[in-house]
Design a protein around this motif. Sequence first.
Motif, PDB file in Angstrom:
ATOM      1  N   MET A   1       0.844  -1.176   0.000  1.00  0.00           N
ATOM      2  CA  MET A   1       0.000   0.000   0.000  1.00  0.00           C
ATOM      3  C   MET A   1       0.891   1.241   0.000  1.00  0.00           C
ATOM      4  O   MET A   1       1.845   1.316   0.755  1.00  0.00           O
ATOM      5  CB  MET A   1      -0.880  -0.002   1.254  1.00  0.00           C
ATOM      6  CG  MET A   1      -2.337   0.212   0.954  1.00  0.00           C
ATOM      7  SD  MET A   1      -3.272   0.700   2.378  1.00  0.00           S
ATOM      8  CE  MET A   1      -4.123  -0.782   2.736  1.00  0.00           C
ATOM      9  N   SER A   2       0.514   2.184  -0.811  1.00  0.00           N
ATOM     10  CA  SER A   2       1.309   3.412  -0.897  1.00  0.00           C
ATOM     11  C   SER A   2       0.962   4.364   0.242  1.00  0.00           C
ATOM     12  O   SER A   2      -0.038   4.194   0.951  1.00  0.00           O
ATOM     13  CB  SER A   2       1.068   4.086  -2.245  1.00  0.00           C
ATOM     14  OG  SER A   2      -0.250   4.566  -2.300  1.00  0.00           O
ATOM     15  N   ALA A   4      -0.068   7.440   0.017  1.00  0.00           N
ATOM     16  CA  ALA A   4      -1.305   8.181  -0.271  1.00  0.00           C
ATOM     17  C   ALA A   4      -2.532   7.347   0.079  1.00  0.00           C
ATOM     18  O   ALA A   4      -3.530   7.877   0.598  1.00  0.00           O
ATOM     19  CB  ALA A   4      -1.339   8.581  -1.735  1.00  0.00           C
ATOM     20  N   ALA A   5      -2.466   6.050  -0.175  1.00  0.00           N
ATOM     21  CA  ALA A   5      -3.602   5.186   0.154  1.00  0.00           C
ATOM     22  C   ALA A   5      -3.800   5.089   1.662  1.00  0.00           C
ATOM     23  O   ALA A   5      -4.934   5.074   2.144  1.00  0.00           O
ATOM     24  CB  ALA A   5      -3.381   3.802  -0.442  1.00  0.00           C
ATOM     25  N   ILE A   6      -2.718   5.031   2.407  1.00  0.00           N
ATOM     26  CA  ILE A   6      -2.817   4.969   3.871  1.00  0.00           C
ATOM     27  C   ILE A   6      -3.392   6.263   4.425  1.00  0.00           C
ATOM     28  O   ILE A   6      -4.253   6.248   5.309  1.00  0.00           O
ATOM     29  CB  ILE A   6      -1.441   4.644   4.479  1.00  0.00           C
ATOM     30  CG1 ILE A   6      -1.041   3.228   4.095  1.00  0.00           C
ATOM     31  CG2 ILE A   6      -1.470   4.801   5.996  1.00  0.00           C
ATOM     32  CD1 ILE A   6       0.370   2.853   4.501  1.00  0.00           C
ATOM     33  N   LEU A   8      -5.366   8.363   2.844  1.00  0.00           N
ATOM     34  CA  LEU A   8      -6.776   8.403   2.473  1.00  0.00           C
ATOM     35  C   LEU A   8      -7.600   7.467   3.356  1.00  0.00           C
ATOM     36  O   LEU A   8      -8.727   7.814   3.755  1.00  0.00           O
ATOM     37  CB  LEU A   8      -6.948   8.028   1.003  1.00  0.00           C
ATOM     38  CG  LEU A   8      -8.346   8.185   0.425  1.00  0.00           C
ATOM     39  CD1 LEU A   8      -8.819   9.623   0.541  1.00  0.00           C
ATOM     40  CD2 LEU A   8      -8.368   7.745  -1.013  1.00  0.00           C
ATOM     41  N   LEU A   9      -7.050   6.298   3.688  1.00  0.00           N
ATOM     42  CA  LEU A   9      -7.738   5.372   4.587  1.00  0.00           C
ATOM     43  C   LEU A   9      -7.930   5.983   5.969  1.00  0.00           C
ATOM     44  O   LEU A   9      -9.019   5.904   6.546  1.00  0.00           O
ATOM     45  CB  LEU A   9      -6.943   4.066   4.692  1.00  0.00           C
ATOM     46  CG  LEU A   9      -7.470   3.053   5.701  1.00  0.00           C
ATOM     47  CD1 LEU A   9      -8.787   2.468   5.223  1.00  0.00           C
ATOM     48  CD2 LEU A   9      -6.440   1.978   5.943  1.00  0.00           C
TER      49      LEU A   9
END
Length: 58
Positions: A1-2, A4-6, A8-9
């Motif tokens: 997971m990148s 940015a994804a973390i 956003l999560l």
Amino acid sequence: MSGAAIVLLVVALVVVWGGLLVSIVALARRPERTDYPHGWQHEGGPEDRPDEPVEHDT
């Protein structure tokens, strides 16, 4: 997971769970409205009140 994804999560979790906590606190402080405007104490529908006109959708 990148990264940015973390991020956003985490933002999504804070928004969802934060909204839930805020709504629980708001309901705990003011659970139910007890003072209604005059005239709304009647339990029946508008058909039970002959002094008011009944409006139907057509």
